[in-house]
Scaffold this motif. Structure first.
Motif, PDB file in Angstrom:
ATOM      1  N   ASP A   1       9.924  28.232   6.354  1.00  0.00           N
ATOM      2  CA  ASP A   1      10.350  26.867   6.029  1.00  0.00           C
ATOM      3  C   ASP A   1      11.864  26.713   6.130  1.00  0.00           C
TER       4      ASP A   1
ATOM      5  N   GLY B   1      12.955  26.797   9.716  1.00  0.00           N
ATOM      6  CA  GLY B   1      12.524  25.570  10.368  1.00  0.00           C
ATOM      7  C   GLY B   1      13.493  24.422  10.203  1.00  0.00           C
TER       8      GLY B   1
ATOM      9  N   GLY C   1       8.872  21.632  11.861  1.00  0.00           N
ATOM     10  CA  GLY C   1       7.486  21.579  12.292  1.00  0.00           C
ATOM     11  C   GLY C   1       7.108  20.386  13.153  1.00  0.00           C
TER      12      GLY C   1
END
Length: 160
Positions: A10, A13, A152
Motif C-alpha cells: 500500500d 503504491g 491500484g
C-alpha cells in the motif's frame, strides 16, 4: 507500525509510475508480453535500463533466458493493453497489437516509445529478479499522454 507485506504494498503504491508492456519472442517464435511498472534507467554509458520480474511468474524463463526484449511505454489510450497483458495465463501477443523491430523483437503498436534491449545481466532481488538490459534500439512513437498507475488505479497527468 509493523511492515507487513500488505502495508508495504500500500505504501509503495503511493508512488505513481508509468506503465510498460515488456515483449519478447519465445523459443518457438511466439510473441510474449507482460505488463510491468518496475522500469528504471540505469546508465547512459553503456546505455542500460532495468525492470523486475516475479520469480514465480509464468513468463519468468522466457524473459530471463531471452537474448532480446523490448520495453514499450504505454499511452493513456492503452490501458486495455495494460490490463490484458497483466492477466495470468494470457501473455501471447495478439498480432494486431505489435509490429516487428528490424531484429524481430515484437514492439507494441502505437506505444509512446519502445526500447529494444539485449539482456545484459539478471540479478537476484528477493522474490523478483532484476533484469538489466543494454539498449540496442530506440523507437519513438505516439505523442500522447503517458499511462500512469498509482494506488491500484490508472491515473491521468495533471497539466498546468
Amino acid at each position: 507500525m509493523e511492515a507487513d507485506t500488505r502495508t508495504i504494498r500500500d505504501i509503495l503504491g503511493q508512488f505513481a509510475t508509468g506503465v510498460c508492456v515488456i515483449t519478447t519472442r519465445t523459443a518457438d517464435g511466439s510473441g510474449l508480453g507482460m505488463t510491468a511498472n518496475s522500469f528504471s534507467s540505469v546508465s547512459l554509458d553503456p546505455a542500460l535500463v532495468l525492470w523486475s520480474i516475479q520469480n514465480n511468474s509464468e513468463c519468468f524463463t522466457h524473459f530471463t533466458e531471452c537474448e532480446h526484449y523490448a520495453i514499450n511505454f504505454l499511452s493513456c489510450e492503452q490501458s486495455e493493453l495494460s490490463s490484458l497483458y497483466a492477466q495470468k495465463g494470457d501473455h501471447l501477443l495478439r498480432p494486431d497489437h505489435v509490429v516487428q523491430s528490424a531484429a524481430g523483437t515484437p514492439l507494441i503498436r502505437d506505444a509512446l516509445a519502445s526500447i529494444e534491449c539485449r539482456l545484459w545481466q539478471p540479478y537476484p532481488g528477493g522474490d523478483h529478479t532484476i533484469l538489466v538490459g543494454e539498449i540496442k534500439g530506440i523507437y519513438p512513437g505516439a505523442q500522447e499522454e503517458p499511462l500512469i498507475f498509482s494506488r491500484g488505479k490508472y491515473r491521468s497527468l495533471a497539466t498546468a
